[in-house]
Motif scaffolding. Structure first.
Motif, PDB file in Angstrom:
ATOM      1  N   ASN A  49       0.862  -1.181   0.000  1.00 39.61           N
ATOM      2  CA  ASN A  49       0.000   0.000   0.000  1.00 39.61           C
ATOM      3  C   ASN A  49       0.894   1.224   0.000  1.00 39.61           C
ATOM      4  OD1 ASN A  49      -2.541  -1.301   0.048  1.00 39.61           O
ATOM      5  ND2 ASN A  49      -2.349  -1.657   2.250  1.00 39.61           N
ATOM      6  N   GLN A  50       0.451   2.269  -0.689  1.00 37.36           N
ATOM      7  CA  GLN A  50       1.226   3.507  -0.776  1.00 37.36           C
ATOM      8  C   GLN A  50       0.278   4.679  -0.590  1.00 37.36           C
ATOM      9  OE1 GLN A  50       2.176   4.905  -4.626  1.00 37.36           O
ATOM     10  NE2 GLN A  50       4.107   5.872  -4.072  1.00 37.36           N
ATOM     11  N   THR A  51       0.681   5.631   0.233  1.00 35.78           N
ATOM     12  CA  THR A  51      -0.102   6.856   0.407  1.00 35.78           C
ATOM     13  C   THR A  51       0.333   7.868  -0.641  1.00 35.78           C
ATOM     14  OG1 THR A  51      -0.317   6.471   2.782  1.00 35.78           O
ATOM     15  CG2 THR A  51      -0.760   8.696   1.990  1.00 35.78           C
ATOM     16  N   SER A  52      -0.622   8.365  -1.410  1.00 30.85           N
ATOM     17  CA  SER A  52      -0.315   9.322  -2.468  1.00 30.85           C
ATOM     18  C   SER A  52       0.260  10.601  -1.886  1.00 30.85           C
ATOM     19  CB  SER A  52      -1.587   9.643  -3.263  1.00 30.85           C
ATOM     20  OG  SER A  52      -1.395  10.773  -4.080  1.00 30.85           O
ATOM     21  N   GLY A  53       1.368  11.055  -2.453  1.00 28.41           N
ATOM     22  CA  GLY A  53       1.942  12.323  -2.038  1.00 28.41           C
ATOM     23  C   GLY A  53       1.175  13.520  -2.559  1.00 28.41           C
ATOM     24  N   ALA A  54       0.218  13.268  -3.470  1.00 29.96           N
ATOM     25  CA  ALA A  54      -0.567  14.361  -4.057  1.00 29.96           C
ATOM     26  C   ALA A  54      -1.901  14.557  -3.342  1.00 29.96           C
ATOM     27  CB  ALA A  54      -0.816  14.081  -5.542  1.00 29.96           C
ATOM     28  N   THR A  55      -2.599  13.463  -3.068  1.00 26.45           N
ATOM     29  CA  THR A  55      -3.959  13.565  -2.521  1.00 26.45           C
ATOM     30  C   THR A  55      -4.097  12.974  -1.130  1.00 26.45           C
ATOM     31  OG1 THR A  55      -4.602  11.438  -3.488  1.00 26.45           O
ATOM     32  CG2 THR A  55      -4.863  13.406  -4.873  1.00 26.45           C
ATOM     33  N   GLY A  56      -3.103  12.220  -0.668  1.00 23.08           N
ATOM     34  CA  GLY A  56      -3.214  11.549   0.626  1.00 23.08           C
ATOM     35  C   GLY A  56      -4.057  10.295   0.578  1.00 23.08           C
TER      36      GLY A  56
ATOM     37  N   VAL B 203      -0.266  -1.110  -4.696  1.00 20.18           N
ATOM     38  CA  VAL B 203       0.914  -1.261  -5.555  1.00 20.18           C
ATOM     39  C   VAL B 203       1.254  -2.743  -5.668  1.00 20.18           C
ATOM     40  CG1 VAL B 203       3.356  -0.696  -5.861  1.00 20.18           C
ATOM     41  CG2 VAL B 203       1.801   0.996  -4.842  1.00 20.18           C
ATOM     42  N   THR B 204       1.342  -3.208  -6.903  1.00 19.44           N
ATOM     43  CA  THR B 204       1.777  -4.584  -7.169  1.00 19.44           C
ATOM     44  C   THR B 204       3.033  -4.524  -8.028  1.00 19.44           C
ATOM     45  OG1 THR B 204      -0.524  -5.357  -7.143  1.00 19.44           O
ATOM     46  CG2 THR B 204       1.125  -6.829  -8.096  1.00 19.44           C
ATOM     47  N   LEU B 205       4.102  -5.105  -7.533  1.00 15.53           N
ATOM     48  CA  LEU B 205       5.384  -5.090  -8.242  1.00 15.53           C
ATOM     49  C   LEU B 205       5.779  -6.519  -8.593  1.00 15.53           C
ATOM     50  CD1 LEU B 205       7.385  -2.703  -5.858  1.00 15.53           C
ATOM     51  CD2 LEU B 205       6.041  -2.046  -7.855  1.00 15.53           C
ATOM     52  N   THR B 206       6.391  -6.681  -9.756  1.00 20.73           N
ATOM     53  CA  THR B 206       7.050  -7.950 -10.065  1.00 20.73           C
ATOM     54  C   THR B 206       8.528  -7.664 -10.298  1.00 20.73           C
ATOM     55  OG1 THR B 206       6.615  -7.814 -12.458  1.00 20.73           O
ATOM     56  CG2 THR B 206       4.987  -8.954 -11.100  1.00 20.73           C
ATOM     57  N   LYS B 207       9.364  -8.576  -9.855  1.00 19.83           N
ATOM     58  CA  LYS B 207      10.806  -8.394 -10.029  1.00 19.83           C
ATOM     59  C   LYS B 207      11.447  -9.697 -10.475  1.00 19.83           C
ATOM     60  CE  LYS B 207      13.031  -9.781  -5.772  1.00 19.83           C
ATOM     61  NZ  LYS B 207      14.075  -9.489  -4.802  1.00 19.83           N
ATOM     62  N   ASN B 208      12.607  -9.569 -11.071  1.00 16.72           N
ATOM     63  CA  ASN B 208      13.401 -10.715 -11.496  1.00 16.72           C
ATOM     64  C   ASN B 208      14.228 -11.209 -10.311  1.00 16.72           C
ATOM     65  OD1 ASN B 208      15.988 -12.020 -12.567  1.00 16.72           O
ATOM     66  ND2 ASN B 208      14.771 -11.884 -14.433  1.00 16.72           N
TER      67      ASN B 208
ATOM     68  N   SER C  58       7.769  -4.964 -13.551  1.00 12.66           N
ATOM     69  CA  SER C  58       6.553  -4.181 -13.753  1.00 12.66           C
ATOM     70  C   SER C  58       6.133  -3.509 -12.461  1.00 12.66           C
ATOM     71  CB  SER C  58       5.403  -5.065 -14.266  1.00 12.66           C
ATOM     72  OG  SER C  58       4.963  -5.952 -13.255  1.00 12.66           O
ATOM     73  N   SER C  59       5.365  -2.421 -12.612  1.00 16.45           N
ATOM     74  CA  SER C  59       4.773  -1.709 -11.476  1.00 16.45           C
ATOM     75  C   SER C  59       3.321  -1.406 -11.823  1.00 16.45           C
ATOM     76  CB  SER C  59       5.514  -0.393 -11.192  1.00 16.45           C
ATOM     77  OG  SER C  59       6.855  -0.626 -10.831  1.00 16.45           O
ATOM     78  N   LEU C  60       2.411  -1.828 -10.972  1.00 21.72           N
ATOM     79  CA  LEU C  60       0.980  -1.572 -11.164  1.00 21.72           C
ATOM     80  C   LEU C  60       0.477  -0.742  -9.998  1.00 21.72           C
ATOM     81  CD1 LEU C  60      -1.801  -2.037 -12.524  1.00 21.72           C
ATOM     82  CD2 LEU C  60      -1.979  -4.165 -11.200  1.00 21.72           C
ATOM     83  N   LEU C  61      -0.028   0.451 -10.285  1.00 25.96           N
ATOM     84  CA  LEU C  61      -0.572   1.351  -9.269  1.00 25.96           C
ATOM     85  C   LEU C  61      -2.075   1.484  -9.501  1.00 25.96           C
ATOM     86  CD1 LEU C  61       2.517   2.051  -9.380  1.00 25.96           C
ATOM     87  CD2 LEU C  61       1.882   4.365  -8.731  1.00 25.96           C
TER      88      LEU C  61
ATOM     89  N   GLN D 106      -5.834   3.327 -12.937  1.00 24.47           N
ATOM     90  CA  GLN D 106      -4.849   2.254 -12.967  1.00 24.47           C
ATOM     91  C   GLN D 106      -3.689   2.668 -13.866  1.00 24.47           C
ATOM     92  OE1 GLN D 106      -5.309  -1.848 -14.967  1.00 24.47           O
ATOM     93  NE2 GLN D 106      -5.915  -2.215 -12.842  1.00 24.47           N
ATOM     94  N   ILE D 107      -2.489   2.568 -13.336  1.00 26.52           N
ATOM     95  CA  ILE D 107      -1.265   2.834 -14.107  1.00 26.52           C
ATOM     96  C   ILE D 107      -0.428   1.562 -14.084  1.00 26.52           C
ATOM     97  CG2 ILE D 107       0.810   4.238 -14.344  1.00 26.52           C
ATOM     98  CD1 ILE D 107      -0.597   6.433 -12.748  1.00 26.52           C
ATOM     99  N   LEU D 108      -0.223   1.000 -15.270  1.00 26.68           N
ATOM    100  CA  LEU D 108       0.612  -0.194 -15.387  1.00 26.68           C
ATOM    101  C   LEU D 108       1.851   0.157 -16.202  1.00 26.68           C
ATOM    102  CD1 LEU D 108       1.228  -3.221 -15.117  1.00 26.68           C
ATOM    103  CD2 LEU D 108      -0.183  -3.598 -17.163  1.00 26.68           C
ATOM    104  N   VAL D 109       3.024  -0.091 -15.626  1.00 22.52           N
ATOM    105  CA  VAL D 109       4.286   0.176 -16.299  1.00 22.52           C
ATOM    106  C   VAL D 109       5.067  -1.130 -16.371  1.00 22.52           C
ATOM    107  CG1 VAL D 109       6.439   1.477 -16.239  1.00 22.52           C
ATOM    108  CG2 VAL D 109       4.324   2.552 -15.469  1.00 22.52           C
ATOM    109  N   ASN D 110       5.353  -1.577 -17.600  1.00 18.30           N
ATOM    110  CA  ASN D 110       6.151  -2.783 -17.817  1.00 18.30           C
ATOM    111  C   ASN D 110       7.538  -2.386 -18.297  1.00 18.30           C
ATOM    112  OD1 ASN D 110       4.304  -5.026 -17.303  1.00 18.30           O
ATOM    113  ND2 ASN D 110       3.150  -4.253 -19.051  1.00 18.30           N
TER     114      ASN D 110
END
Length: 263
Positions: free
Chosen positions: A168-175, A180-185, A193-196, A204-208
């Motif tokens: 879980n992450q607290t937004s620095g913009a809105t509180g 947050v779901t992360l995958t790592k090697n 990847s990072s899924l917010l 939803q923001i998905l970054v691969n």
């Protein structure tokens, strides 16, 4: 004569028996004079490697050229970053289209061909377009680092060489809370990847991080797949990064022309 023979025989047998006893004691005790006690030390338990270790990139400045296609329109440009301070982006298509700067306090940008500019903080961006982002999170997503302020919500899970982490992450913009779901090697400990997800905003923001490139001994994303779903847009694109440089000397020129009007 016979008694002497018996006497010699008995003495010989006794000598052999005594020699045998001494030999046996030598084998079982390690010798006639050593009586040491050997203490067997227990084998220390094997240390289980941590699954949540992430290899971040540390830098002062960053620079890269990029290209991407959105809604059939291909643009290119340059990204420059000063860590924890500024993200500077120039957009081009034959000519310069505009510039954007993001700082911890907000975002400014202008489009030359339209003669328009925008200026606002991250809370205003969230209210206007439904995009909940903050500076530190944006910087982390560009360079493939773990987003800041994460608190574990579930135990890590390993599937072969892929490890999934939940926070879980607290937004620095809105509180507000982000999931947050992360995958790592597992091998290089770099993010794949990072899924917010911001459920309250239906965002939803998905970054691969599709490809990594070795830059001075570190691994940085060279192809980033971005999928943004929010109230104002549903965008999917691949950002191709070239000429990635860490710690260059660079400037961040930005000035909104006086004649431009606010969006």
């Amino acid at each position: 004569m016979r008694s002497r023979t018996w006497t010699i025989t008995v003495l010989t047998l006794a000598a052999l028996l005594m020699t045998g006893c001494r030999s046996h004691r030598h084998i079982t005790t390690g010798g006639d004079v050593r009586t040491d006690t050997v203490v067997v030390q227990p084998t220390p338990p094997r240390q289980t490697p941590r699954l949540d270790t992430i290899r971040n990139t540390h830098f002062d400045t960053y620079s890269a050229n990029f290209s991407c296609t959105i809604d059939g329109v291909t643009v290119n440009g340059q990204i420059r970053i000063r860590h924890d301070s500024i993200i500077w982006i120039s957009l081009n298509k034959i000519i310069e289209l505009g510039r954007i700067i993001a700082t911890p306090s907000g975002v400014e940008g202008y489009v030359k061909v339209m003669g328009r500019y925008y200026k606002g903080d991250y809370a205003a961006i969230s209210k206007r377009w439904g995009v909940d982002i903050d500076y530190a999170t944006l910087e982390a997503l560009i360079v493939g680092n773990c987003v800041p302020g994460c608190k574990k919500s579930n135990e890590p899970r390993q599937n072969g060489d892929t490890i999934t982490l939940w926070y879980n992450q607290t937004s620095g913009a809105t509180g507000k809370q982000r999931q947050v779901t992360l995958t790592k090697n597992r091998r290089n400990k770099k993010l794949m990847s990072s899924l917010l997800t911001s459920r309250e905003l239906n965002q939803q923001i998905l970054v691969n991080f599709k490809e990594l490139k070795n830059i001075g001994g570190d691994l940085l994303p060279s192809i980033i797949g971005v999928a943004l779903r929010c109230r104002a847009a549903n965008v999917t694109t691949d950002v191709n990064l070239e000429k990635i440089t860490l710690n260059p000397s660079q400037s961040y020129p930005f000035k909104i022309p006086a004649r431009f009007k606010e969006f």
